[in-house]
Design a protein around this motif. Sequence first.
Motif, mmCIF file in Angstrom:
data_model
loop_
_atom_site.group_PDB
_atom_site.id
_atom_site.type_symbol
_atom_site.label_atom_id
_atom_site.label_comp_id
_atom_site.label_asym_id
_atom_site.label_seq_id
_atom_site.Cartn_x
_atom_site.Cartn_y
_atom_site.Cartn_z
ATOM 1 N N ASN A 1 0.994 -0.859 0.074
ATOM 2 C CA ASN A 1 0.214 0.012 -0.065
ATOM 3 C C ASN A 1 0.809 1.221 -0.180
ATOM 4 N N LEU A 2 1.836 1.403 0.785
ATOM 5 C CA LEU A 2 3.229 2.229 0.548
ATOM 6 C C LEU A 2 3.373 2.639 -0.618
ATOM 7 N N VAL A 3 3.603 2.218 -1.516
ATOM 8 C CA VAL A 3 4.080 1.919 -2.743
ATOM 9 C C VAL A 3 3.657 1.875 -3.685
ATOM 10 N N THR A 4 2.044 1.810 -3.593
ATOM 11 C CA THR A 4 1.275 2.607 -3.995
ATOM 12 C C THR A 4 1.012 4.157 -3.778
ATOM 13 N N THR A 5 1.085 4.384 -2.879
ATOM 14 C CA THR A 5 0.680 5.983 -2.161
ATOM 15 C C THR A 5 1.390 6.336 -2.814
ATOM 16 N N VAL A 6 2.290 6.391 -2.660
ATOM 17 C CA VAL A 6 4.378 7.310 -3.230
ATOM 18 C C VAL A 6 3.716 7.265 -4.922
ATOM 19 N N TYR A 7 3.688 6.515 -4.960
ATOM 20 C CA TYR A 7 3.314 6.726 -6.622
ATOM 21 C C TYR A 7 2.540 7.037 -7.290
ATOM 22 N N ILE A 8 0.909 7.090 -6.006
ATOM 23 C CA ILE A 8 -0.249 8.280 -6.706
ATOM 24 C C ILE A 8 0.236 9.876 -6.410
ATOM 25 N N ARG A 9 0.930 9.512 -5.046
ATOM 26 C CA ARG A 9 1.647 11.202 -4.985
ATOM 27 C C ARG A 9 2.286 11.525 -5.662
ATOM 28 N N LYS A 10 3.352 10.679 -6.398
ATOM 29 C CA LYS A 10 4.041 11.540 -7.043
ATOM 30 C C LYS A 10 3.729 11.951 -8.464
ATOM 31 N N GLN A 11 2.400 10.946 -8.734
ATOM 32 C CA GLN A 11 1.914 11.818 -10.188
ATOM 33 C C GLN A 11 1.244 13.039 -9.795
ATOM 34 N N VAL A 12 0.864 12.996 -8.834
ATOM 35 C CA VAL A 12 -0.653 13.823 -8.833
ATOM 36 C C VAL A 12 1.062 15.549 -8.429
ATOM 37 N N GLU A 13 2.622 15.134 -7.785
ATOM 38 C CA GLU A 13 3.299 16.266 -7.450
ATOM 39 C C GLU A 13 3.525 16.414 -9.361
ATOM 40 N N ALA A 14 3.708 15.748 -10.205
ATOM 41 C CA ALA A 14 4.810 15.565 -10.975
ATOM 42 C C ALA A 14 3.411 16.942 -12.283
ATOM 43 N N LYS A 15 1.886 16.444 -12.278
ATOM 44 C CA LYS A 15 0.467 17.190 -12.526
ATOM 45 C C LYS A 15 1.414 18.317 -12.020
ATOM 46 N N VAL A 16 1.049 19.018 -10.592
ATOM 47 C CA VAL A 16 1.006 20.487 -9.931
ATOM 48 C C VAL A 16 2.609 20.958 -11.054
ATOM 49 N N ALA A 17 3.872 20.418 -10.506
ATOM 50 C CA ALA A 17 5.413 20.532 -11.822
ATOM 51 C C ALA A 17 4.361 20.738 -12.854
ATOM 52 N N ASN A 18 3.995 20.327 -13.329
ATOM 53 C CA ASN A 18 3.971 20.639 -14.880
ATOM 54 C C ASN A 18 2.842 22.083 -15.022
ATOM 55 N N THR A 19 2.434 21.965 -14.489
ATOM 56 C CA THR A 19 1.229 22.840 -14.135
ATOM 57 C C THR A 19 1.284 24.351 -14.076
ATOM 58 N N VAL A 20 2.564 24.284 -12.763
ATOM 59 C CA VAL A 20 2.904 25.360 -12.346
ATOM 60 C C VAL A 20 4.297 26.229 -13.128
ATOM 61 N N SER A 21 5.233 24.815 -13.804
ATOM 62 C CA SER A 21 6.143 25.135 -15.059
ATOM 63 C C SER A 21 5.930 25.906 -16.418
ATOM 64 N N ALA A 22 4.432 25.601 -16.262
ATOM 65 C CA ALA A 22 3.359 25.832 -17.749
ATOM 66 C C ALA A 22 3.223 27.636 -17.560
ATOM 67 N N GLY A 23 2.414 27.746 -16.069
ATOM 68 C CA GLY A 23 2.135 28.430 -15.555
ATOM 69 C C GLY A 23 3.014 29.845 -15.404
ATOM 70 N N LYS A 24 4.577 29.813 -15.298
ATOM 71 C CA LYS A 24 5.724 30.514 -15.322
ATOM 72 C C LYS A 24 5.726 31.053 -16.555
ATOM 73 N N ILE A 25 6.045 30.057 -17.246
ATOM 74 C CA ILE A 25 6.122 31.138 -18.934
ATOM 75 C C ILE A 25 4.836 31.417 -19.040
ATOM 76 N N LEU A 26 3.811 31.857 -18.634
ATOM 77 C CA LEU A 26 2.523 32.608 -19.195
ATOM 78 C C LEU A 26 2.740 33.233 -18.198
ATOM 79 N N GLU A 27 3.333 33.794 -17.224
ATOM 80 C CA GLU A 27 3.437 34.785 -16.612
ATOM 81 C C GLU A 27 4.719 35.736 -17.587
ATOM 82 N N HIS A 28 5.565 35.041 -17.600
ATOM 83 C CA HIS A 28 6.540 35.929 -18.114
ATOM 84 C C HIS A 28 5.828 36.331 -19.828
ATOM 85 N N GLN A 29 4.812 35.446 -20.510
ATOM 86 C CA GLN A 29 3.915 36.681 -21.551
ATOM 87 C C GLN A 29 3.251 36.878 -21.309
#
Length: 387
Positions: free
Chosen positions: A168-196
């Motif tokens: 259960n710990l492995v699946t929890t870590v996997y799902i948490r890192k999946q959400v973190e990756a999506k948030v990181a991608n959104t934040v990175s796109a947001g930073k690019i958009l801030e410059h625009q």
Amino acid sequence: MNDVADVRMLIGLAHRQARTILLVGLPIFLLSLVIVFSLTPRYTAQSLVLVDTSSKNLLDPDAATTNGLTDNSRVEGEVRIIQSDAVLLEAIRDGKLLSDPEFALNRFHDRLLSAAGLAANTPSGDAAPGEVLSAFKDAVRVRREGLTYLISVGVTSEDAEKAARLANLVTTVYIRKQVEAKVANTVSAGKILEHQVTAARDVLAQNERNLYLFVTSHGDLQAAGSLPQLRLADAQLGETASDAHRGSYGRGLSAEVLTQFYALQQSAQVARVQYQNLLTRLQDFEAQASLQVADSRVVSAALAPIEPSYPRKGLVLGIMAIVALGAGVGGALLREFSIGGFTSEDQVSAVLNVPLASVTPDQAGSEVEKPHGRGLSDTIISAPLSV
């Protein structure tokens, strides 16, 4: 008839060599029994994860979701991600496995030294996570269930409760890192958009400044009406700024001045629309960063197994019983055909190639050698109906 004779010969061989079969096969089976029951049982717990390959937008839940054309590769990729070092290392840290003897003391010679009561060479520093990661990788099994979107995550441990907890710990870590990756991608796109957005704001400010300077530098435009009045007329009449100006403010103004004015006004309007669009998209990105959900979910959490997955005592003992019986029969055949002599009536008849009347049992010795025993003559008298 030959089949009956063959069966009779095998039965006779087994009867004559029963002791040999037992002496060869029984130690093998007993040794297998001791080894199987001396092995440390290991338990495997499995959790089930479902991968949703459809694209989702929580800001627009009514939007149609589409599935990609590469769903199979997507699911296979998720299997590799669960097995990745990043996920397993974070699970090791969350599960505090660096100090767990089951994974920290994994090397075979270290286990032998520990069993002998000697100090094992425990890794330290940067080598410790690598040793534990290698041991934990051997304990984790991740596989896709056929061609479905289901992934089973199994962990093997000496303790059933620990196996379920780690799975259960492995699946929890996997799902948490999946959400973190999506948030990181959104934040990175947001930073690019801030410059625009910043660039679009600067362009808008420059266009507004150019328009203001043009109006203030032409007295005829100021006499015709202020800049806010010109824009208000354009908004109220629903016409272009040039039409509104021609109808209300364009009297006495040259065509060149009007053209320059409305060109500057249109540039400012385009810059304003672009700025508003980018600002709206930036706000959507900021909202999405806090509304990200994982594409995978646990559909069946791991439970503590009741029966050990290793060793399978019934299967192992059944196989070893067959092996022991085969070894015993092999020993019986070897002894049967290596001691020499005749062992059956058919063998006597086949080798001598003469008619066989009867076979008499061996009566070793005579009355002189066995004064108190029975020789052949005594056997004839005492058992006249024997062979």
